[in-house]
Design a protein around this motif. Structure first.
Motif, mmCIF file in Angstrom:
data_model
loop_
_atom_site.group_PDB
_atom_site.id
_atom_site.type_symbol
_atom_site.label_atom_id
_atom_site.label_comp_id
_atom_site.label_asym_id
_atom_site.label_seq_id
_atom_site.Cartn_x
_atom_site.Cartn_y
_atom_site.Cartn_z
ATOM 1 N N LEU A 266 0.824 -1.202 0.000
ATOM 2 C CA LEU A 266 0.000 0.000 0.000
ATOM 3 C C LEU A 266 0.863 1.258 0.000
ATOM 4 O O LEU A 266 0.582 2.216 -0.724
ATOM 5 N N VAL A 267 1.901 1.231 0.793
ATOM 6 C CA VAL A 267 2.811 2.388 0.817
ATOM 7 C C VAL A 267 3.435 2.587 -0.554
ATOM 8 O O VAL A 267 3.487 3.712 -1.078
ATOM 9 N N ALA A 268 3.902 1.463 -1.147
ATOM 10 C CA ALA A 268 4.505 1.572 -2.474
ATOM 11 C C ALA A 268 3.479 2.032 -3.502
ATOM 12 O O ALA A 268 3.785 2.847 -4.384
ATOM 13 N N SER A 269 2.230 1.508 -3.397
ATOM 14 C CA SER A 269 1.185 1.901 -4.346
ATOM 15 C C SER A 269 0.841 3.379 -4.202
ATOM 16 O O SER A 269 0.643 4.080 -5.194
ATOM 17 N N GLU A 270 0.762 3.846 -2.959
ATOM 18 C CA GLU A 270 0.482 5.269 -2.762
ATOM 19 C C GLU A 270 1.587 6.132 -3.337
ATOM 20 O O GLU A 270 1.327 7.189 -3.925
ATOM 21 N N GLN A 271 2.803 5.660 -3.194
ATOM 22 C CA GLN A 271 3.907 6.424 -3.771
ATOM 23 C C GLN A 271 3.821 6.448 -5.291
ATOM 24 O O GLN A 271 4.028 7.497 -5.913
ATOM 25 N N ARG A 272 3.533 5.266 -5.877
ATOM 26 C CA ARG A 272 3.391 5.236 -7.336
ATOM 27 C C ARG A 272 2.203 6.080 -7.782
ATOM 28 O O ARG A 272 2.262 6.790 -8.793
ATOM 29 N N TRP A 273 1.065 5.967 -7.028
ATOM 30 C CA TRP A 273 -0.117 6.758 -7.382
ATOM 31 C C TRP A 273 0.194 8.251 -7.318
ATOM 32 O O TRP A 273 -0.179 9.017 -8.195
ATOM 33 N N LEU A 274 0.887 8.650 -6.253
ATOM 34 C CA LEU A 274 1.242 10.061 -6.120
ATOM 35 C C LEU A 274 2.141 10.502 -7.266
ATOM 36 O O LEU A 274 1.965 11.573 -7.851
ATOM 37 N N TYR A 275 3.085 9.625 -7.631
ATOM 38 C CA TYR A 275 3.992 9.967 -8.731
ATOM 39 C C TYR A 275 3.214 10.061 -10.046
ATOM 40 O O TYR A 275 3.425 10.966 -10.851
ATOM 41 N N ALA A 276 2.278 9.086 -10.257
ATOM 42 C CA ALA A 276 1.508 9.081 -11.503
ATOM 43 C C ALA A 276 0.612 10.307 -11.593
ATOM 44 O O ALA A 276 0.522 10.955 -12.640
ATOM 45 N N VAL A 277 -0.072 10.616 -10.479
ATOM 46 C CA VAL A 277 -0.975 11.757 -10.499
ATOM 47 C C VAL A 277 -0.217 13.061 -10.718
ATOM 48 O O VAL A 277 -0.602 13.898 -11.533
ATOM 49 N N GLU A 278 0.866 13.194 -10.006
ATOM 50 C CA GLU A 278 1.644 14.419 -10.164
ATOM 51 C C GLU A 278 2.297 14.479 -11.537
ATOM 52 O O GLU A 278 2.415 15.541 -12.143
ATOM 53 N N GLY A 279 2.717 13.296 -12.041
ATOM 54 C CA GLY A 279 3.351 13.276 -13.362
ATOM 55 C C GLY A 279 2.371 13.592 -14.471
ATOM 56 O O GLY A 279 2.724 14.245 -15.455
ATOM 57 N N LEU A 280 1.131 13.133 -14.340
ATOM 58 C CA LEU A 280 0.125 13.405 -15.362
ATOM 59 C C LEU A 280 -0.521 14.768 -15.187
ATOM 60 O O LEU A 280 -1.350 15.163 -16.022
ATOM 61 N N LYS A 281 -0.179 15.450 -14.141
ATOM 62 C CA LYS A 281 -0.742 16.771 -13.876
ATOM 63 C C LYS A 281 -2.275 16.694 -13.758
ATOM 64 O O LYS A 281 -3.023 17.481 -14.355
ATOM 65 N N VAL A 282 -2.739 15.714 -13.002
ATOM 66 C CA VAL A 282 -4.169 15.518 -12.801
ATOM 67 C C VAL A 282 -4.529 15.932 -11.386
ATOM 68 O O VAL A 282 -3.872 15.519 -10.429
ATOM 69 N N GLY A 283 -5.561 16.753 -11.253
ATOM 70 C CA GLY A 283 -6.025 17.164 -9.943
ATOM 71 C C GLY A 283 -7.052 16.191 -9.402
ATOM 72 O O GLY A 283 -8.029 15.861 -10.089
ATOM 73 N N VAL A 284 -6.845 15.715 -8.188
ATOM 74 C CA VAL A 284 -7.742 14.734 -7.582
ATOM 75 C C VAL A 284 -8.615 15.414 -6.538
ATOM 76 O O VAL A 284 -8.133 16.242 -5.759
ATOM 77 N N TRP A 285 -9.904 15.061 -6.534
ATOM 78 C CA TRP A 285 -10.808 15.559 -5.495
ATOM 79 C C TRP A 285 -11.594 14.392 -4.918
ATOM 80 O O TRP A 285 -11.869 13.404 -5.591
ATOM 81 N N ASP A 286 -11.954 14.518 -3.651
ATOM 82 C CA ASP A 286 -12.637 13.455 -2.906
ATOM 83 C C ASP A 286 -13.748 14.105 -2.089
ATOM 84 O O ASP A 286 -13.492 14.977 -1.256
ATOM 85 N N TRP A 287 -14.986 13.674 -2.316
ATOM 86 C CA TRP A 287 -16.157 14.323 -1.706
ATOM 87 C C TRP A 287 -16.899 13.312 -0.850
ATOM 88 O O TRP A 287 -17.422 12.314 -1.347
ATOM 89 N N GLN A 288 -16.971 13.552 0.493
ATOM 90 C CA GLN A 288 -17.771 12.759 1.420
ATOM 91 C C GLN A 288 -19.149 13.411 1.507
ATOM 92 O O GLN A 288 -19.318 14.463 2.123
ATOM 93 N N LEU A 289 -20.146 12.780 0.898
ATOM 94 C CA LEU A 289 -21.442 13.439 0.775
ATOM 95 C C LEU A 289 -22.171 13.548 2.101
ATOM 96 O O LEU A 289 -22.894 14.534 2.340
ATOM 97 N N ASP A 290 -22.013 12.554 2.995
ATOM 98 C CA ASP A 290 -22.759 12.609 4.247
ATOM 99 C C ASP A 290 -22.276 13.732 5.155
ATOM 100 O O ASP A 290 -23.060 14.388 5.833
ATOM 101 N N SER A 291 -20.965 13.958 5.180
ATOM 102 C CA SER A 291 -20.415 15.037 6.004
ATOM 103 C C SER A 291 -20.085 16.287 5.201
ATOM 104 O O SER A 291 -19.692 17.303 5.777
ATOM 105 N N ASN A 292 -20.230 16.203 3.867
ATOM 106 C CA ASN A 292 -19.928 17.312 2.957
ATOM 107 C C ASN A 292 -18.469 17.772 3.060
ATOM 108 O O ASN A 292 -18.154 18.930 2.794
ATOM 109 N N GLN A 293 -17.592 16.848 3.445
ATOM 110 C CA GLN A 293 -16.165 17.152 3.482
ATOM 111 C C GLN A 293 -15.542 16.877 2.117
ATOM 112 O O GLN A 293 -15.864 15.876 1.469
ATOM 113 N N VAL A 294 -14.650 17.759 1.677
ATOM 114 C CA VAL A 294 -14.033 17.668 0.350
ATOM 115 C C VAL A 294 -12.523 17.750 0.509
ATOM 116 O O VAL A 294 -12.000 18.519 1.344
ATOM 117 N N PHE A 295 -11.832 16.944 -0.283
ATOM 118 C CA PHE A 295 -10.370 16.985 -0.328
ATOM 119 C C PHE A 295 -9.939 17.380 -1.737
ATOM 120 O O PHE A 295 -10.443 16.848 -2.732
#
Length: 836
Positions: A266-295
């Protein structure tokens, strides 16, 4: 609707169950088990012993009765009464014997354990005495025994059958008190129950001690170790005598190792995911609908010009930055997706940059979590900046595939290593060629940018539908190639695997595509070829086979799957040969007309029908059914129409000099609607001095369903010119009567040839019905396909005046027809029965 699981969850929340120790539960369970055994043993044993004692008492009473009877018989007639009275007095001294009496048939007491009973009625003096049982014993000659639970006694009605008939006493009645016996039984079982309880308590205590030693204590130790899962080492208890606990300890140890491995992955996957997302210049958002919290990820904020600490992550932060023209559309599509009305969320909209300008972002999202009632809980998505240098969206980018797709050379280069690399165990492969149906309509209606978005979605969906594919490639235009390798022909025949895969793709593509928030349905035709990868395979040959299969699918039925077969290659070569040969036929004047006369009942020629023939120098006469579809397929209809008009009018000029002034010519709606057809017709008629009524145009009933307003307008112009329109093959092909009314022909040809395959009487009835229909239309008509005299006689009887068929003459070349018209001897230069 609330499910049982939901209701159970609500009940547990309202009335939580107490948590008890396993030791307590184990002890209580043992006590309950042993108590049940003791109670069952007590109840069953007590009743069993009572039954045994009562059976013994019953036996004793019966023995007493038998002894009394024997003594009375032995005493003789003179001493019977004396013996009976003595025994009764003896029995009266016994406390346990409640009553003893000797009665006659009238239930009168002769002797009894109480002197005052003598001479009285037994039913009145003896409590518990039953008259029915006494009579039953006397009549049956067998003793009747009755247990009276209310009195707690045992009664016997014993017939004195061995006494001489002259002696009046006939029945002995005894009643034994069972209360002392039951009291003794109860005391014995009370003592036994005390011992059983003592033994049960001792046994339960021993079992609880063993359970604690070998079950509870190890489980408590294991539960403490479970809390330490993830640590490098666990302190597990020594080997347990219980196999399940030992296995549980081993499983906990194995789970700890897997947990540590998963954590590392999981640690390695998160590192690869972070590298892939940052490398592709893609913005990630995460929305918790019940609490209306957004990342919002780091790049999401930087894409809009903000630092991590400058923008508060919230739903409003995104909504407020939507372009005013996009806000309603985007929010509506998002709401539809949340309500389950759309299968996926993908949207192109504008967001306001920190500097004040707007950027185009491609927004993709997926639901990843739901509440117990099925409502959405969590939504994760990405924003991709697709703004080009002109501030417009740059669409059509999908991974490393160019927006326009691969061209043919690039496709072959990508396929070469897959096609030419041998597989292990001679495994086979499939190449699927997909062609989207009506993709041009999507481009024309929604625009090319929506078409590019659709191609991206198709590519991504194909990758999900066929995860085992070695390649999923988009080609130029609206086509895709999918290659699946490593297939085992022995496990399942390759054709079955191919059709199953095609069906899977069709089912996946039936789900709607989302373009600009609107669902769109677009399917595909699929052609599949199977091959064994190896050095001998050439990518171009494999692709060509799949292309032939997909062309076959599009011709037969769009949205289906077709497999390549050798006949498709042969058919393709045949079509190409016919196409190229027809060009040569046009250039080298290999086309001509053969003419079949139309005669009256006296075999006088009224007109002729021109039938096109292709005289190939090598293959001879070619069937029109063979080459006319090729003419329509490759767009040669207009050129053929021009040649037909020229040949027909030239030959018509010769026929007019021999006294024949009427000819008909077969044409198609496609030819009639040609841009220059009407002008060419006028020019040829004028060039050869032929009146418009001298050349009739025949249109098959098969064309009626294709009548359009444009075609009807062209037919109207032909009628204005004076050109007769003949409806050919009436009755032999499809065609609605409403379309016939729109066509308004000047003449009808009734096709009789299609009836010859039917039973004679059925064919006759059908022909008569068709004749009545033609006569009802009130138009001149010709019976064509008349090849037998019997049919001519039937037609004559129905008023037919014009005939065409092999009975009268086969189609002839022009010289033979001219000889026939001039009455000169002629050679029989007729053509065989080719399709007309």
């Amino acid at each position: 609707m609330k499910t049982p699981l939901h209701l159970a969850h609500r009940l547990r929340e309202r009335w939580p169950l107490p948590r008890w120790s396993l030791l307590l539960v184990l002890g209580l369970a043992l006590l309950l088990y042993l108590a049940s055994l003791v109670v069952v043993d007590f109840v069953l044993g007590r009743d069993m012993m009572r039954g045994h004692l009562q059976d013994a008492q019953q036996h004793l009473l019966k023995q007493r009765a038998q002894q009394l009877e024997q003594l009375m018989v032995t005493a003789g007639v003179s001493r019977t009464a004396e013996v009976a009275e003595q025994i009764m007095l003896q029995w009266a001294q016994e406390d346990s014997l409640l009553a003893a009496a000797i009665v006659d048939r009238d239930q009168r007491i002769y002797f009894g354990s109480q002197l005052i009973w003598r001479g009285g009625q037994a039913t009145q003096l003896l409590d518990g005495y039953r008259d029915d049982l006494a009579r039953k014993a006397l009549l049956g000659g067998r003793a009747q025994i009755q247990r009276d639970s209310q009195r707690g006694s045992l009664q016997i009605y014993y017939p004195l059958a061995q006494l001489k008939p002259q002696l009046v006493p006939r029945l002995l009645y005894l009643e034994q008190d069972l209360t002392p016996l039951n009291r003794v039984t109860q005391q014995q079982f009370t003592d036994r129950l005390s011992w059983l309880w003592l033994v049960a308590l001792l046994l339960a205590a021993g079992l609880v001690a063993l359970g604690y030693r070998y079950v509870v204590a190890p489980l408590r130790h294991l539960s403490r170790q479970v809390m330490r899962l993830g640590e490098p080492e666990l302190t597990l208890p020594p080997a347990s005598a219980i196999a399940e606990l030992g296995t549980l300890g081993e499983r906990i140890e194995q789970s700890n190792q897997r947990l540590r491995q998963s954590y590392a992955q999981l640690v390695a996957s998160e590192q690869r995911w972070l590298y892939a997302v940052e490398g592709l210049k893609v913005g990630v958002w995460d929305w918790q609908l019940d609490s209306n919290q957004v990342f919002f990820s780091h790049h999401w904020k930087s894409m809009l010009g903000y630092r991590d600490d400058e923008l508060v992550a919230s739903f409003d932060a995104w909504e407020q930055r939507l372009h005013p023209e996009d806000r309603a559309r985007v929010l509506s599509q998002l709401q539809d997706y949340l309500e389950g009305n759309l299968p996926q969320f993908e949207n192109l909209h504008r967001l306001c940059h920190r500097d004040g300008h707007y950027i185009w972002v491609l927004d993709r999202a997926m639901m990843v979590d739901w509440n117990p009632d099925g409502s959405p809980r969590r939504l994760i998505g990405t924003h991709t900046d697709v703004t080009n240098d002109q501030g417009q969206p740059q669409l059509g980018l999908s991974g490393d595939t160019h927006a326009s797709g691969l061209n043919r050379p690039a496709l072959l280069r990508r396929l070469e290593p897959v096609v030419q690399t041998p597989q292990e165990d001679e495994r086979a492969a499939l190449l699927l060629y997909l062609d989207l149906d009506d993709f041009k309509v999507v481009n024309d209606v929604h625009g090319h940018h929506c078409g590019d978005r659709l191609m991206e979605q198709v590519e991504m969906r194909l990758q999900k539908l066929v995860p085992e594919a070695s390649l999923v490639l988009r080609l130029e235009g609206d086509e895709f190639v999918v290659v699946v390798t490593g297939l085992d022909p022995q496990a399942r025949p390759l054709p079955e695997q191919a059709l199953s895969l095609g069906q899977k793709i069709h089912q996946g593509m039936r789900r709607p595509w989302i373009l600009e928030g609107r669902p769109l349905h677009v399917g595909a035709s699929i052609g599949i070829t199977q091959f064994h990868p190896g050095p001998g395979q050439h990518p171009n040959d494999v692709v060509a086979q799949a292309e032939l299969a997909v062309f076959d699918a599009k011709e037969r039925e769009r949205g289906t799957t077709r497999l390549y077969r050798a006949e498709l290659h042969q058919e393709a070569r045949r079509l190409l040969w016919l196409r190229d040969g027809f060009y040569q036929a046009m250039e080298q004047n290999q086309l001509s007309f053969h003419y079949q006369p139309v005669m009256d009942g006296q075999r006088e020629i009224l007109s002729v029908e021109g039938l096109l023939r292709w005289h190939h120098p090598e293959r001879g006469e070619l069937n029109p059914k063979e080459f006319l579809p090729v003419v329509a397929r490759y767009g040669l209809s207009d050129a053929l129409a021009e040649r037909q008009l020229a040949l027909a009018c030239r030959d018509m000029a010769s026929l007019r000099r021999h006294g024949l002034d009427r000819m008909s010519l077969n044409v198609t709606l496609r030819q009639l609607q040609g841009q220059h057809f009407l002008a060419q017709l006028k020019a040829e008629l004028e060039r050869h001095g032929i009146p418009a009524g001298g050349l009739a145009l025949e249109l098959s009933t098969e064309e009626l369903d294709a009548l359009t307003p444009e075609a009807l307008a062209q037919l109207g112009r032909l009628r204005e010119l004076g050109v007769p329109l003949v409806l050919d093959r009436f009755g032999g092909g499809p065609g609605a009567l409403t379309a016939l009314a729109k066509l308004a022909p000047s003449e009808i040809k009734l096709d009789c040839r299609h009836l010859w395959g039917l039973e004679r009487e059925a064919a006759r009835r059908l022909l008569l019905a068709q004749i009545q229909l033609v006569q009802a239309l009130g138009l001149p008509w010709t019976a064509e396909g008349v090849d037998e005299e019997g049919w001519q006689e039937l037609l004559l009887s129905q008023g037919a005046e014009r005939f065409q068929g092999y009975l009268f003459s086969a189609p002839r070349p022009l010289p033979s027809l001219l000889n026939l018209l001039s009455g000169q001897p002629h050679d029989d230069q007729t053509t065989p029965a080719l399709s007309e």
